[in-house]
Design an enzyme around this catalytic site. Structure first.
Site, short mmCIF file in Angstrom:
data_model
loop_
_atom_site.label_atom_id
_atom_site.label_comp_id
_atom_site.label_asym_id
_atom_site.label_seq_id
_atom_site.Cartn_x
_atom_site.Cartn_y
_atom_site.Cartn_z
N LYS A 101 -9.32 2.58 -2.63
CA LYS A 101 -9.68 1.96 -1.35
C LYS A 101 -11.04 2.44 -0.89
O LYS A 101 -11.29 3.65 -0.78
CB LYS A 101 -8.60 2.29 -0.32
CG LYS A 101 -8.72 1.53 0.99
CD LYS A 101 -7.52 1.84 1.87
CE LYS A 101 -7.51 1.02 3.15
NZ LYS A 101 -6.30 1.29 3.97
N CYS B 259 -5.64 -3.31 1.89
CA CYS B 259 -5.50 -3.37 3.34
C CYS B 259 -6.82 -3.63 4.07
O CYS B 259 -7.37 -4.71 4.02
CB CYS B 259 -4.81 -2.10 3.83
SG CYS B 259 -4.14 -2.21 5.51
N GLU C 216 0.83 -1.19 0.00
CA GLU C 216 0.00 0.00 0.00
C GLU C 216 0.88 1.26 0.00
O GLU C 216 1.87 1.34 0.72
CB GLU C 216 -0.90 -0.03 1.24
CG GLU C 216 -1.86 1.13 1.36
CD GLU C 216 -2.80 0.98 2.56
OE1 GLU C 216 -3.70 1.83 2.70
OE2 GLU C 216 -2.62 0.03 3.35
#
Length: 265
Positions: free
Chosen positions: A113, A147, A44
């Protein structure tokens, strides 16, 4: 269909220096390609670093910006697909994004995300709105999360229902949540019948302590390769034959009863 040899780059690079991170990526791509890998996955926010604070808006760039062009040159030079995390600027908005570049240098997919973790991310980023982003590589359907996204079972199941074979999850997973890498990710791979490549940062960075433990988990719940706590490049194989056999044996997706789950949404 032959297995897709996949390299996981566990590294925090050089936070704040895009140029240095591109050098780390170039070296990793060279080593991964030499080992026969056709896909390299970075953590990330790898392009810039994660804990960069008010540098986020300074270093953010469009999906087709100079960082993307540099990664494309690396992909072409080494003949390998590359997924990397970066802060994406779109007008006034900034997203925590990951982009997959093919071995020909073309962008295959860009994901924003959707579930932002903690005050730091919520301060700087806008959440994405597209839950399932996919691409094809070597006959394998690739999906993308980042994540915290993988910690929501609904996200992974949505990918399973959309036919994702290999889910790429660049992450910045920190102490004391290492159980996510150790236990949750292999369970997600098993319950949704897919491979999951979970690729972490490592070591101290700002207020965070990243735990490493990157892994490639397979649909039978096994971990096919696992990194330690330090900087490391690990390689595993995504085997379409194992995937097909596991899906035939495990009835989770066939035995679902969606009509009972309407209260969940």
């Amino acid at each position: 269909m032959p297995p897709l040899r996949t390299a996981l780059l566990q590294s925090s690079g050089r936070p704040g220096s895009v140029a240095e991170n591109l050098k780390v990526l170039d070296d990793a791509a060279s080593n991964a390609a030499a080992a026969g890998a056709r896909l390299l996955i970075c953590p990330e926010m790898f392009l810039t670093g994660y804990a960069i604070g008010d540098q986020v808006p300074v270093l953010a760039e469009p999906a087709d910006g100079p960082g993307a062009r540099s990664v494309a040159e690396i992909a072409v030079r080494h003949g390998i697909a590359v997924m990397y995390g970066y802060p994406e600027r779109d007008g006034e908005r900034i997203f925590n994004s990951a982009q997959l570049i093919g071995p020909d240098g073309e962008s295959l997919a860009n994901y924003r995300k959707t579930h932002l973790f903690g005050c730091f991310e919520q301060q700087w980023f806008t959440p994405g709105e597209q839950p399932v982003v996919q691409a094809e590589l070597g006959g394998i359907r690739i999906g993308m999360l980042i994540c915290y996204d993988v910690e929501f079972p609904e996200n992974v199941r949505a990918h399973a229902l959309a036919g994702t074979d290999l889910l790429l999850v660049p992450t910045a997973q920190m102490h004391p949540f290492q159980f996510v890498a150790e236990s949750l990710v292999p369970v997600r791979a098993f319950e949704s019948q897919m491979y999951i490549a979970y690729v972490n940062r490592t070591g101290p960075e700002g207020e965070f302590e990243f735990v490493g433990l990157s892994c490639l988990a397979s649909p039978d719940g096994a971990v096919r390769t696992r990194a330690g706590r330090g900087e490391e490049l690990v390689i595993g194989e995504v085997d379409p034959g194992l995937l097909s056999a596991s899906r035939e044996t495990n009835p989770y997706l066939r035995d679902r009863r969606p009509g009972l789950y309407t209260s969940l949404v």
